[in-house]
Design an enzyme around this catalytic site. Structure first.
Site, PDB file in Angstrom:
ATOM      1  N   ASN A   1       0.877  -1.173   0.000  1.00 44.38           N
ATOM      2  CA  ASN A   1       0.000   0.000   0.000  1.00 44.38           C
ATOM      3  C   ASN A   1       0.913   1.222   0.000  1.00 44.38           C
ATOM      4  O   ASN A   1       1.464   1.585   1.021  1.00 44.38           O
ATOM      5  CB  ASN A   1      -0.892  -0.032   1.246  1.00 44.38           C
ATOM      6  CG  ASN A   1      -1.747   1.214   1.386  1.00 44.38           C
ATOM      7  OD1 ASN A   1      -1.877   1.999   0.442  1.00 44.38           O
ATOM      8  ND2 ASN A   1      -2.336   1.398   2.561  1.00 44.38           N
TER       9      ASN A   1
ATOM     10  N   LYS B   1       0.180   4.260  -0.397  1.00 40.13           N
ATOM     11  CA  LYS B   1      -0.440   5.471   0.167  1.00 40.13           C
ATOM     12  C   LYS B   1      -0.142   6.666  -0.748  1.00 40.13           C
ATOM     13  O   LYS B   1      -0.057   6.505  -1.948  1.00 40.13           O
ATOM     14  CB  LYS B   1       0.024   5.697   1.613  1.00 40.13           C
ATOM     15  CG  LYS B   1      -0.110   4.425   2.463  1.00 40.13           C
ATOM     16  CD  LYS B   1       0.034   4.659   3.926  1.00 40.13           C
ATOM     17  CE  LYS B   1      -0.141   3.338   4.673  1.00 40.13           C
ATOM     18  NZ  LYS B   1      -0.141   3.507   6.110  1.00 40.13           N
TER      19      LYS B   1
ATOM     20  N   HIS C   1      -9.496   1.620   4.554  1.00 41.59           N
ATOM     21  CA  HIS C   1      -8.256   1.819   5.313  1.00 41.59           C
ATOM     22  C   HIS C   1      -8.525   2.798   6.456  1.00 41.59           C
ATOM     23  O   HIS C   1      -9.282   3.753   6.300  1.00 41.59           O
ATOM     24  CB  HIS C   1      -7.149   2.350   4.399  1.00 41.59           C
ATOM     25  CG  HIS C   1      -5.815   2.288   5.045  1.00 41.59           C
ATOM     26  ND1 HIS C   1      -5.408   3.222   5.969  1.00 41.59           N
ATOM     27  CD2 HIS C   1      -4.814   1.379   4.955  1.00 41.59           C
ATOM     28  CE1 HIS C   1      -4.210   2.884   6.409  1.00 41.59           C
ATOM     29  NE2 HIS C   1      -3.813   1.771   5.814  1.00 41.59           N
TER      30      HIS C   1
ATOM     31  N   GLU D   1      -6.915   5.174   7.546  1.00 40.83           N
ATOM     32  CA  GLU D   1      -6.643   6.585   7.197  1.00 40.83           C
ATOM     33  C   GLU D   1      -7.836   7.197   6.465  1.00 40.83           C
ATOM     34  O   GLU D   1      -8.115   8.393   6.608  1.00 40.83           O
ATOM     35  CB  GLU D   1      -5.348   6.666   6.364  1.00 40.83           C
ATOM     36  CG  GLU D   1      -4.130   6.404   7.240  1.00 40.83           C
ATOM     37  CD  GLU D   1      -2.945   5.752   6.542  1.00 40.83           C
ATOM     38  OE1 GLU D   1      -2.901   5.746   5.300  1.00 40.83           O
ATOM     39  OE2 GLU D   1      -2.063   5.230   7.259  1.00 40.83           O
TER      40      GLU D   1
ATOM     41  N   GLU E   1      -5.829  -4.458  10.583  1.00 36.13           N
ATOM     42  CA  GLU E   1      -4.769  -3.472  10.797  1.00 36.13           C
ATOM     43  C   GLU E   1      -5.061  -2.685  12.065  1.00 36.13           C
ATOM     44  O   GLU E   1      -5.815  -1.707  12.040  1.00 36.13           O
ATOM     45  CB  GLU E   1      -4.699  -2.500   9.618  1.00 36.13           C
ATOM     46  CG  GLU E   1      -4.399  -3.161   8.296  1.00 36.13           C
ATOM     47  CD  GLU E   1      -3.773  -2.177   7.311  1.00 36.13           C
ATOM     48  OE1 GLU E   1      -2.656  -2.445   6.871  1.00 36.13           O
ATOM     49  OE2 GLU E   1      -4.385  -1.139   7.017  1.00 36.13           O
TER      50      GLU E   1
ATOM     51  N   GLY F   1       2.342   2.387  10.728  1.00 36.59           N
ATOM     52  CA  GLY F   1       3.360   3.420  10.552  1.00 36.59           C
ATOM     53  C   GLY F   1       4.053   3.821  11.849  1.00 36.59           C
ATOM     54  O   GLY F   1       4.758   4.820  11.892  1.00 36.59           O
TER      55      GLY F   1
ATOM     56  N   SER G   1       3.066  -1.968  10.476  1.00 39.02           N
ATOM     57  CA  SER G   1       4.501  -2.127  10.718  1.00 39.02           C
ATOM     58  C   SER G   1       5.010  -3.544  10.446  1.00 39.02           C
ATOM     59  O   SER G   1       5.932  -4.012  11.110  1.00 39.02           O
ATOM     60  CB  SER G   1       4.861  -1.672  12.135  1.00 39.02           C
ATOM     61  OG  SER G   1       4.524  -0.303  12.301  1.00 39.02           O
TER      62      SER G   1
END
Ligand code: PGA
Length: 251
Positions: free
Chosen positions: A9, A11, A96, A98, A168, A174, A214
């Site tokens: 991904n 991003k 996701h 985000e 996730e 991250g 991660s």
């Protein structure tokens, strides 16, 4: 039986030229290999056409990172599932964290996106996972259950079999703070049990559940060794071809 999948991904990283460079490196690294998993890279909309053409005939499939919750029309700036499909992409990442956190994507919006992706022949990689506070309060299972029920459990069994899930935990994305393989396994087993209750054991057994947050070349092998972890959704570590290849090699 379910497939193992390693999905990148990217991003909002890499210009088109940088993306072409990375995709080319990856294609070349995998040109003489038969990976023991499906390999997917999620790239920005602007890269889909070029990267799909570049990877055509390779072992790497392409995903969009999002699609619109409307089919077509006056929605300035949006990109529909039909448009994504027309680029040659096969997958679409949906939900996701985000998108949920920064762009207000609700269960209802994600339900529409998933249906549109499926109706246009895209395979959704649907993301779920709890926030740090939710894990600390011990309610991660309730959160994940509500995410599944709110956006996916309206699907027919046939539709659901097209979905891959990515667990996730938001606190691991991250941050360098990976869930332990035992934490991942416990949640993946719980998710599979929910699917079994809703759609039956065969569908649950056939659903790929990826871990994300991660995941890197150093911890992938341990995570993927767990019986209910069927691969990974990889952010930062998918931006370096050698490291992404090392994660693929963990299978
Ligand atoms: P990360 O991101 O690997 O950089 O933690 C994973 C993701 O957000 O899909």
């Amino acid at each position: 039986m379910r497939k193992n999948i390693v999905a990148g991904n990217w991003k909002m990283n890499k210009t088109l030229q940088e993306g072409v460079e990375l995709a080319t490196e990856l294609r070349d690294l995998l040109s003489n290999v038969k990976p023991n998993c499906e390999v997917v890279i999620g790239v920005p909309f602007t890269h889909l056409v070029t990267v799909s053409a570049l990877l055509h005939g390779s072992v790497i499939a392409v995903a969009a990172e999002n699609c619109a919750d409307k089919a077509s029309g006056a929605y300035t700036g949006e990109v529909s599932a039909a448009m994504v499909k027309s680029t040659g992409a096969e997958y679409c990442i949906i939900g996701h964290s985000e998108r949920r956190l920064y762009y207000g994507e609700t269960y209802a919006i994600l339900k529409e996106k998933t249906l549109l992706a499926l109706n246009n022949g895209l395979k959704p990689i649907f993301c779920i996972g709890e926030l740090k506070e939710e894990r600390e309060a011990g309610c991660q299972n309730d959160v994940v259950k509500a995410q599944l029920e709110g956006s996916l459990f309206n699907l027919t069994e046939d539709e659901f079999t097209q979905i891959a899930l990515a667990y996730e935990p938001v606190w691991a994305i991250g941050t360098g703070l990976t869930a332990t393989s035992d934490q991942a396994q416990a949640m993946h087993a719980f998710i599979r049990q929910l699917i079994a209750e809703k759609y039956g054991q065969p569908t649950a057994d056939n659903t790929s559940i990826l871990y994300g947050g991660s995941c890197n070349a150093g911890n992938a092998k341990e995570l993927f060794s767990k019986p209910d972890v069927d691969g990974g959704l990889i952010g930062g570590a998918s931006l370096k071809s050698q490291e992404f290849k090392a994660i693929i090699d963990a299978f």
